[in-house]
Design an enzyme around this catalytic site. Sequence first.
Site, mmCIF file in Angstrom:
data_model
loop_
_atom_site.group_PDB
_atom_site.id
_atom_site.type_symbol
_atom_site.label_atom_id
_atom_site.label_comp_id
_atom_site.label_asym_id
_atom_site.label_seq_id
_atom_site.Cartn_x
_atom_site.Cartn_y
_atom_site.Cartn_z
ATOM 1 N N PRO A 10 0.814 -1.225 0.000
ATOM 2 C CA PRO A 10 0.000 0.000 0.000
ATOM 3 C C PRO A 10 0.845 1.272 0.000
ATOM 4 C CG PRO A 10 -0.907 -1.598 1.529
ATOM 5 C CD PRO A 10 0.430 -2.127 1.106
ATOM 6 N N TYR A 11 1.942 1.254 0.736
ATOM 7 C CA TYR A 11 2.849 2.407 0.789
ATOM 8 C C TYR A 11 3.442 2.677 -0.594
ATOM 9 C CZ TYR A 11 7.176 4.933 1.936
ATOM 10 O OH TYR A 11 8.220 5.823 1.978
#
Length: 214
Positions: free
Chosen positions: A128-129
């Site tokens: 996600p980052y």
Amino acid sequence: MKVLVVGANGQVGREFVKLLSEDPKHQAIAMIRSEEQISYFNSLNVETVLLSLEESVQEIAAAMEGCDAVVFTAGSGGSTGADKTLLIDLDGAAKTIEAAQQTGTDRFLMVSAIYADRRENWSEDMAPYYVAKHHADNILRSSGLAYTIVRPGGLTNDQATGKIRLGENLDTGTIPREDVARVLFEALSRENLVGKTFEITSGDEDISDALNQV
């Protein structure tokens, strides 16, 4: 140069604002999220604006009005979930870019992350980052702004060395936060870095010399 620093209370942000405060050619505006963070910037005689990246584009633009540049160092932090990562690292960046377009704040520096364009290097827990960083970078590159995207390796609190390794597809590596701040400071006024994206880790080349070769 009047510079809005988004994410100014982060560790890289604090070091970067300190460098700006020590240079009479620059004026920093520290964008922070809580009143408890103001005292540090008061000690540097730096103006602050209280604003969350979850607020509107219009509110971010109001904070940016009159600035010559914006430096985006914000992040949701490692203790938050994917939802906050998308809201801050992606949508917060996108809103800041839109605000810069609205206000005519042309110079835009983005702190991204090593591997942001290399999906094969994304671990499942960090995906996600990296998704957020990848797409925020692409939004900036297509914005028409005079951008520079800096992608550091793993951040440490080690003492700065003033020396880096710079490239487009570096192997894994780390770098002190102070050195990242110095790269941002030196990159701010360099025309040769407009429209450039590069990765940095600790190395053996002086920061100025490395940036001259981009």
